[in-house]
Design a protein around this motif. Structure first.
Motif, PDB file in Angstrom:
ATOM      1  N   LEU A   1       7.900  -7.709   0.572  1.00  0.00           N
ATOM      2  CA  LEU A   1       7.357  -6.684   1.468  1.00  0.00           C
ATOM      3  C   LEU A   1       6.824  -5.819   0.552  1.00  0.00           C
ATOM      4  N   LEU A   2       6.491  -5.030  -0.641  1.00  0.00           N
ATOM      5  CA  LEU A   2       5.136  -4.679  -0.479  1.00  0.00           C
ATOM      6  C   LEU A   2       3.969  -5.804  -0.773  1.00  0.00           C
ATOM      7  N   LYS A   3       3.951  -7.173  -0.696  1.00  0.00           N
ATOM      8  CA  LYS A   3       2.646  -8.066  -0.695  1.00  0.00           C
ATOM      9  C   LYS A   3       2.474  -7.615   0.299  1.00  0.00           C
ATOM     10  N   PHE A   4       2.877  -7.710   1.811  1.00  0.00           N
ATOM     11  CA  PHE A   4       2.285  -7.642   2.770  1.00  0.00           C
ATOM     12  C   PHE A   4       1.204  -6.173   3.205  1.00  0.00           C
ATOM     13  N   PHE A   5       1.908  -5.580   2.840  1.00  0.00           N
ATOM     14  CA  PHE A   5       0.620  -4.281   3.365  1.00  0.00           C
ATOM     15  C   PHE A   5      -0.419  -4.185   3.445  1.00  0.00           C
ATOM     16  N   PRO A   6      -0.975  -5.157   2.474  1.00  0.00           N
ATOM     17  CA  PRO A   6      -2.509  -5.480   3.077  1.00  0.00           C
ATOM     18  C   PRO A   6      -2.871  -6.166   3.775  1.00  0.00           C
ATOM     19  N   TYR A   7      -2.205  -6.827   4.741  1.00  0.00           N
ATOM     20  CA  TYR A   7      -2.508  -7.592   5.972  1.00  0.00           C
ATOM     21  C   TYR A   7      -1.956  -7.207   6.920  1.00  0.00           C
ATOM     22  N   VAL A   8      -1.228  -5.840   7.143  1.00  0.00           N
ATOM     23  CA  VAL A   8      -0.910  -5.789   8.294  1.00  0.00           C
ATOM     24  C   VAL A   8      -1.765  -4.173   8.682  1.00  0.00           C
ATOM     25  N   THR A   9      -1.241  -3.968  10.109  1.00  0.00           N
ATOM     26  CA  THR A   9      -1.824  -3.152  10.641  1.00  0.00           C
ATOM     27  C   THR A   9      -1.226  -1.589  10.801  1.00  0.00           C
ATOM     28  N   ILE A  10      -0.051  -2.094  10.786  1.00  0.00           N
ATOM     29  CA  ILE A  10       0.764  -0.789  10.235  1.00  0.00           C
ATOM     30  C   ILE A  10       2.308  -1.748   9.505  1.00  0.00           C
ATOM     31  N   ILE A  11       3.035  -0.276   8.689  1.00  0.00           N
ATOM     32  CA  ILE A  11       4.517  -1.064   8.485  1.00  0.00           C
ATOM     33  C   ILE A  11       5.082   0.843   9.444  1.00  0.00           C
ATOM     34  N   THR A  12       6.237   0.283   9.488  1.00  0.00           N
ATOM     35  CA  THR A  12       7.338   0.884  10.624  1.00  0.00           C
ATOM     36  C   THR A  12       8.709   1.516  10.319  1.00  0.00           C
ATOM     37  N   PRO A  13       8.607   2.121   8.842  1.00  0.00           N
ATOM     38  CA  PRO A  13      10.074   2.219   8.064  1.00  0.00           C
ATOM     39  C   PRO A  13      10.814   3.474   8.641  1.00  0.00           C
ATOM     40  N   ASN A  14      12.582   3.111   8.701  1.00  0.00           N
ATOM     41  CA  ASN A  14      12.374   3.850   9.154  1.00  0.00           C
ATOM     42  C   ASN A  14      13.344   5.043   7.963  1.00  0.00           C
ATOM     43  N   LEU A  15      14.150   6.079   7.211  1.00  0.00           N
ATOM     44  CA  LEU A  15      14.390   6.656   6.704  1.00  0.00           C
ATOM     45  C   LEU A  15      15.108   5.981   5.180  1.00  0.00           C
ATOM     46  N   ALA A  16      16.243   5.139   5.370  1.00  0.00           N
ATOM     47  CA  ALA A  16      16.481   4.574   4.851  1.00  0.00           C
ATOM     48  C   ALA A  16      15.417   3.961   4.460  1.00  0.00           C
ATOM     49  N   GLU A  17      14.866   2.706   5.054  1.00  0.00           N
ATOM     50  CA  GLU A  17      13.958   1.678   4.275  1.00  0.00           C
ATOM     51  C   GLU A  17      12.553   2.754   4.103  1.00  0.00           C
TER      52      GLU A  17
END
Length: 253
Positions: A123-139
């Motif tokens: 999932l960390l590999k997605f970060f440069p290609y996405v606009t926003i990430i929406t994790p909850n606290l546990a994630e």
């Protein structure tokens, strides 16, 4: 003007409270035409709630079927294993100019720690290609490898996620820090924005999928990232508030 075609790479929630069902319902409310590539099925078995990943070749065929559809936004939900996540990443890389929302669903009780760790790295590999990430606290804790016990910890986690490559972050805190208020934290690398709403007396769960798909919808419709987050928090609040009613929900003006 953008078309109104939006894609979800999401799982099938057998209880229809989250996953692709929540995504499609949210898209319909926003006047969008939703497509889905199904990442997994779910079922209640003797072992409990089970996530059954779609076979890699089947998921690949779904993506290939959609390769020529001119989507205007993408939302990523549960990516159950490395094979599915890797295929989703390849698909998104070719469409990095689109608004892309990543809801990094990592906390499933059927996953073993080793599986969660492997998917986290993917999932960390997605970060440069996405606009926003929406994790909850546990994630957010799993992604940053940091404990989140206070609002200051939440801010530190948002900063860590930004440093890991996320352009915009919203951490869903819920009522963990204040039983009377649902708190979410937005961060864009410079500014924090604390978003809050009253906690409703409701048994409804699964709002995270609706929140992420609403953000994707609002980005497609031309909202700024923070504007999309604010409207989506309002939308989720009203959806829970009116969850025993039918019909189209309206945003407050």
């Amino acid at each position: 003007m953008k078309n109104r075609l939006i894609l979800s790479l999401s799982g099938n929630d057998i209880f229809s409270g989250g996953g692709l069902h929540a995504d499609l319902a949210t898209y319909t409310v926003n006047g969008l035409h939703g497509f889905v590539a199904v990442t997994c099925l779910t079922a209640v078995t003797e072992q409990g709630f089970e996530v059954i990943p779609v076979d890699g070749p089947v998921f690949a065929q779904q993506l290939a079927s959609l390769k020529d559809v001119p989507f205007s936004a993408i939302k990523l939900g549960l990516l159950p294993n490395l094979e599915v996540a890797g295929q989703a990443l390849d698909f998104v890389k070719k469409r990095a100019d689109l608004p892309v929302v990543l809801d990094p669903v990592l906390v499933c009780k059927e996953h073993h720690d080793s599986e969660v760790s492997a998917v986290r790295e993917e999932l960390l590999k997605f970060f440069p290609y996405v606009t926003i990430i929406t994790p909850n606290l546990a994630e957010a804790q799993l992604l940053t490898q940091k404990s989140i016990q206070t609002l200051d910890d939440m801010k530190a986690a948002a900063q860590a996620l930004y440093e890991l490559g996320a352009k915009h972050v919203v951490i869903k805190g819920g009522n963990r820090f204040d039983k009377e208020r649902a708190l979410d934290l937005y961060y864009d690398g410079q500014n924090f924005e604390l978003l809050e709403s009253p906690v409703l007396a409701s048994n409804n769960t699964g709002a995270g999928c609706t929140f992420a798909s609403s953000i994707a919808s609002q980005l497609l419709l031309g909202e700024s990232v923070l504007g999309a987050v604010k409207l989506s928090k309002q939308f989720v609040y009203r959806a829970i508030e009116q969850s025993d009613q039918y019909g189209v929900l309206q945003y407050e003006t």
